[in-house]
Design a protein around this motif. Structure first.
Motif, PDB file in Angstrom:
ATOM      1  N   ARG A  87       4.963  -8.436  15.401  1.00  0.00           N
ATOM      2  CA  ARG A  87       4.455  -7.582  14.012  1.00  0.00           C
ATOM      3  C   ARG A  87       4.226  -8.940  13.044  1.00  0.00           C
ATOM      4  O   ARG A  87       4.980  -9.896  13.005  1.00  0.00           O
ATOM      5  N   MET A 100      -1.415  -2.134  -3.768  1.00  0.00           N
ATOM      6  CA  MET A 100       0.016  -1.773  -3.498  1.00  0.00           C
ATOM      7  C   MET A 100       0.653  -2.622  -2.469  1.00  0.00           C
ATOM      8  O   MET A 100       1.716  -2.584  -2.177  1.00  0.00           O
ATOM      9  N   THR A 101      -0.193  -3.447  -1.753  1.00  0.00           N
ATOM     10  CA  THR A 101       0.208  -3.980  -0.478  1.00  0.00           C
ATOM     11  C   THR A 101       1.124  -5.253  -0.771  1.00  0.00           C
ATOM     12  O   THR A 101       1.979  -5.736   0.169  1.00  0.00           O
ATOM     13  N   ASN A 103       3.774  -7.358  -2.856  1.00  0.00           N
ATOM     14  CA  ASN A 103       5.041  -7.032  -3.778  1.00  0.00           C
ATOM     15  C   ASN A 103       4.667  -7.660  -5.075  1.00  0.00           C
ATOM     16  O   ASN A 103       4.331  -8.843  -5.401  1.00  0.00           O
TER      17      ASN A 103
ATOM     18  N   ASP B 218       3.958   0.563  -0.286  1.00  0.00           N
ATOM     19  CA  ASP B 218       3.297  -0.010   0.675  1.00  0.00           C
ATOM     20  C   ASP B 218       3.645  -1.268   0.758  1.00  0.00           C
ATOM     21  O   ASP B 218       3.443  -1.960   2.059  1.00  0.00           O
ATOM     22  N   TYR B 219       4.114  -2.093  -0.057  1.00  0.00           N
ATOM     23  CA  TYR B 219       4.537  -3.429   0.021  1.00  0.00           C
ATOM     24  C   TYR B 219       5.475  -3.798   0.866  1.00  0.00           C
ATOM     25  O   TYR B 219       5.785  -4.552   1.540  1.00  0.00           O
ATOM     26  N   LYS B 221       6.267  -1.463   3.367  1.00  0.00           N
ATOM     27  CA  LYS B 221       5.620  -1.435   4.735  1.00  0.00           C
ATOM     28  C   LYS B 221       5.018  -2.636   5.278  1.00  0.00           C
ATOM     29  O   LYS B 221       4.900  -3.047   6.397  1.00  0.00           O
ATOM     30  N   PHE B 222       4.163  -3.143   4.184  1.00  0.00           N
ATOM     31  CA  PHE B 222       3.470  -4.288   4.606  1.00  0.00           C
ATOM     32  C   PHE B 222       4.213  -5.519   4.935  1.00  0.00           C
ATOM     33  O   PHE B 222       4.109  -6.422   5.927  1.00  0.00           O
ATOM     34  N   ARG B 224       7.182  -5.194   6.185  1.00  0.00           N
ATOM     35  CA  ARG B 224       7.780  -5.170   7.514  1.00  0.00           C
ATOM     36  C   ARG B 224       6.428  -5.359   8.632  1.00  0.00           C
ATOM     37  O   ARG B 224       6.856  -5.837   9.815  1.00  0.00           O
ATOM     38  N   ALA B 225       5.162  -5.140   8.239  1.00  0.00           N
ATOM     39  CA  ALA B 225       4.258  -5.293   9.302  1.00  0.00           C
ATOM     40  C   ALA B 225       4.098  -6.779   9.282  1.00  0.00           C
ATOM     41  O   ALA B 225       3.400  -7.349  10.445  1.00  0.00           O
ATOM     42  N   LYS B 226       4.426  -7.690   8.559  1.00  0.00           N
ATOM     43  CA  LYS B 226       4.241  -9.077   8.342  1.00  0.00           C
ATOM     44  C   LYS B 226       5.534  -9.807   9.491  1.00  0.00           C
ATOM     45  O   LYS B 226       5.343 -10.773   9.837  1.00  0.00           O
ATOM     46  N   GLY B 227       6.289  -8.769   9.992  1.00  0.00           N
ATOM     47  CA  GLY B 227       7.288  -8.935  10.893  1.00  0.00           C
ATOM     48  C   GLY B 227       8.513  -9.752  10.512  1.00  0.00           C
ATOM     49  O   GLY B 227       9.339 -10.492  11.038  1.00  0.00           O
ATOM     50  N   LEU B 228       8.912  -9.494   9.064  1.00  0.00           N
ATOM     51  CA  LEU B 228      10.024  -9.751   8.338  1.00  0.00           C
ATOM     52  C   LEU B 228      11.400  -9.137   9.042  1.00  0.00           C
ATOM     53  O   LEU B 228      11.190  -7.872   9.136  1.00  0.00           O
ATOM     54  N   PRO B 230      14.650  -7.033   8.609  1.00  0.00           N
ATOM     55  CA  PRO B 230      14.987  -6.194   7.683  1.00  0.00           C
ATOM     56  C   PRO B 230      16.108  -6.709   6.456  1.00  0.00           C
ATOM     57  O   PRO B 230      15.756  -6.194   5.455  1.00  0.00           O
ATOM     58  N   ARG B 232      15.679  -9.453   5.038  1.00  0.00           N
ATOM     59  CA  ARG B 232      14.849 -10.067   3.895  1.00  0.00           C
ATOM     60  C   ARG B 232      14.021  -8.924   3.298  1.00  0.00           C
ATOM     61  O   ARG B 232      13.827  -9.111   1.943  1.00  0.00           O
ATOM     62  N   VAL B 236      15.231  -9.234  -0.461  1.00  0.00           N
ATOM     63  CA  VAL B 236      14.153 -10.048  -1.192  1.00  0.00           C
ATOM     64  C   VAL B 236      13.205  -8.881  -1.675  1.00  0.00           C
ATOM     65  O   VAL B 236      12.817  -8.753  -3.098  1.00  0.00           O
ATOM     66  N   HIS B 237      12.580  -8.080  -0.997  1.00  0.00           N
ATOM     67  CA  HIS B 237      11.232  -7.420  -1.349  1.00  0.00           C
ATOM     68  C   HIS B 237      11.943  -6.023  -2.062  1.00  0.00           C
ATOM     69  O   HIS B 237      11.353  -5.741  -3.327  1.00  0.00           O
TER      70      HIS B 237
END
Lengths: 324, 324
Positions: A87, A100-101, A103, B218-219, B221-222, B224-228, B230, B232, B236-237
């Motif tokens: 990912r 929204m994407t 942070n 969404d941010y 999920k985004f 997570r979609a960046k491959g961070l 859990p 972080r 952080v987010h």
């Protein structure tokens, strides 16, 4: 080998009210550097298909069957750590709403550098340079300064460019773009489409472009899959499908797009609304809205190859318009 | 920012004036201190001398003006009972209350945040449901009863911890503090737990609600979609976004705790300001009551300002502006 091959993918949501079959028996493949348009109305399962590929279907949903072969490796049932490695690295995703994407409380550089460092052991300065280069690549002026900004200091179009830059950081093999231009002005939309097309062509990145906008797909995609109520109802090369749609749903979809040479003529509409995925009737899901429906539609037709490379899930396809 | 602070300062001045009026009138209405202060056997001449000495012979508006005039010079009056400056009486007892309040605040964050985070991230686990049920108890059990139970169990039956007083103190900046000695810490533990119970519940519920809301964004999920990882994504987010409501409420609670920890201080015989104010109200020691309330107002003004400034640190979208 195709970059991505999806075979018989089914993703269901097990809610208290019942099982929602959001994606049912979906198969398609995307070649290297190709653009696949995934088209359908809201709730047709196109977004869930995207999330299934990147492994981000959240409870109560899960992939119940099928294979997702990414460069030959099956992503279904792959461990979370291995998926996370892919990912943002080999498979990236761009979301619908750029507001929204990102942070809101983290600076753009933080959000980009963490993406670089999630997949590569590089120091902060190198990561920052990569981030700056990516911002420059998607056409953000003075990227050095913009890196220090917060998302709310960008316009919607600029934020989507940042999201695209993040997706491009690791030059992925596949980008899943979930209606990334829907929330943007038409002029910005055009710029972003051109940008993405150029990048995909230059880097050999494959794209899955999820949209409900046929005009976007027409200019961008190589192949197209039309989804209705969780299933693919028509599939083929974009020119053929848009010129000669076989499935009555695709037919209706194209007919309902306004165009200049149809001025003064009332737009065709597809009557009715999409059925609830919770209580799909047996047989073809489109039959309640279809003028061609009859008793034969009571059993679900398979996705049949009607012409070479052209698939449709219909008992009564529009083959009469097939050029002889 | 400077303009904003200036404006805030002026507003605070108005609040202080309005509050001093209210307090003065309120205290006047509560009762006549002469009845309590002077022994019933005293003759009329003695009584009148006392009244004049305390300045109670003047009409109310003159009493108020005298008070304001002295207050502007930093003199909030002398206690009728102790014949000491009221402000000095309060300041003497302030450290005890402050360390108790901050101790309980510290506990509530130390315990409340992790529990709330867990309950928010794993809402369906039995442990999470237990935490939430426990937080309802923390909300609804009366403080004095919990205090008595703590004494019963830990001081009387188990004999682990002392139940009254501050224990040994050590000097820091010339002020005695209990938390600097081991014995003092053992004394502060029970009252701090007692005082923090409500706040722990509050922090748990706020954190959980914030986490559950933020996780759907969404941010996240985004991210997570960046491959961070859990870790972080969560710390952080998500974390930075949920801190805003938590800081607000914790800040206000801190003020409330410093001002009104009367019950706990009484139960544990903690020699703080709460005990002083209750004693002063009982004997109608007007200068102490007025001085105390004025100081509390000042403290709330300062805490609110600190919270507002903290916002700008936590949320870049918040800008402190002079506009109302």
């Amino acid at each position: 080998m195709s970059t991505l091959e999806v075979k018989g993918l089914s993703t269901h949501f097990f809610t208290r009210a019942g099982v929602v079959k959001a994606v049912e028996d979906v198969s398609f493949s995307v070649g290297r550097g190709k653009v696949m348009g995934l088209v359908g109305e809201s709730g047709s399962g196109k977004t869930v298909t995207g999330f299934s590929i990147i492994g981000l279907v959240d409870a109560p949903g899960r992939i119940v069957s099928g294979e997702i072969l990414f460069k030959g490796r099956n992503l279904v049932g792959m461990g979370e750590a291995a998926l996370r490695e892919l990912r943002g690295n080999r498979i990236a995703m761009i979301f619908q709403d750029p507001m929204m994407t990102l942070n809101p409380v983290l600076r753009v550089d933080t959000q980009m550098i963490e993406t670089v460092q999630a997949h590569q052991k590089v120091d902060r300065e190198t990561a920052r340079q990569r981030a700056r280069d990516a911002l420059g690549m998607v056409g953000i002026p003075s990227p050095d300064e913009r890196l220090k900004s917060y998302p709310h200091q960008f316009s919607g179009g600029m934020r989507q460019r940042v999201a695209i830059a993040i997706a491009l950081l690791h030059q992925p093999d596949l980008i899943i773009a979930d209606e990334p231009t829907t929330a943007l002005d038409v002029t910005i939309q055009g710029q972003i489409l051109a940008e993405v097309q150029k990048l995909a062509a230059n880097t050999g990145t494959s794209l899955i472009w999820i949209t409900h906008d046929l005009s976007v797909v027409a200019g961008l995609a190589d192949d197209i899959a039309v989804m209705y109520a969780g299933r693919i109802v028509e599939q083929g090369s974009v020119d053929q499908v848009l010129d000669v749609p076989f499935h009555p749903y695709t037919h209706g979809l194209i007919g309902s797009v306004p165009s200049r040479n149809k001025r003064g003529v009332p737009l065709r509409q597809i009557p009715g609304t999409t059925p609830s995925l919770m209580s799909l009737p047996p047989g073809c899901a489109f039959k309640t809205r279809c003028e061609r429906a009859d008793a034969a539609c009571e059993t679900m037709p398979g996705l049949a190859e009607i012409a070479p490379g052209r698939f449709a899930r219909c008992v009564h396809p529009h083959i009469e318009i097939l050029p002889a | 920012m400077a303009l904003y602070l200036l404006r805030r300062l002026m507003q605070s001045g108005f609040v202080l004036v309005a509050m001093s009026l209210l307090v003065f009138l309120g205290v006047y209405a509560v009762g006549d201190p002469i009845e309590i202060l002077i022994s019933p056997d005293a003759d009329q001449i003695e009584k009148e001398r006392a009244i004049r000495a305390l300045g109670l012979d003047l009409p109310l508006w003159q009493q108020y003006l005298v008070f304001v005039g002295k207050a502007l010079q930093g003199d909030l009056g002398r206690s009728f009972v102790f014949n000491e400056p009221a402000i000095q009486l309060i300041l003497q007892r302030m450290p005890a209350t402050l360390e108790l309040a901050f101790g309980s605040m510290f506990l509530s964050i130390l315990i409340g945040l992790p529990l709330g985070l867990y309950a928010g991230l794993r809402p369906n686990r039995a442990l999470s449901k237990g935490i939430m049920a426990g937080s309802i108890l923390g909300f609804s059990l009366p403080t004095f009863w919990v205090g008595l139970m703590l004494i019963m169990v830990f001081a009387v039956q188990l004999g682990w911890l002392p139940s009254t007083g501050r224990g040994d103190t050590a000097l820091l900046f010339g002020i005695p503090w209990s938390f600097l000695t081991l014995d003092g810490l053992s004394h502060i533990l029970l009252p701090a737990i007692n005082l923090s119970l409500f706040k722990i519940s509050l922090v748990i519920r706020l954190t959980r609600a914030g986490v559950r809301e933020t996780m759907l964004m969404d941010y996240v999920k985004f991210a997570r979609a960046k491959g961070l990882s859990p870790f972080r994504v969560t710390f952080v987010h998500v974390f930075k976004n949920i801190m805003i409501p938590v800081v607000t409420v914790v800040g206000l609670e801190l003020g409330g705790t410093i001002a009104f920890s009367v019950v706990t201080e009484s139960v544990f015989a903690w020699p703080g300001m709460g005990k002083l104010i209750i004693d002063s109200i009982n004997v109608l020691d007007r200068p102490v009551i007025v001085a105390y309330l004025m100081m509390i107002v000042l403290m709330f003004i300062i805490i609110n300002l600190a919270v507002d400034i903290l916002y700008t640190v936590l949320d870049p979208r918040v800008r402190l502006e002079a506009k109302a």
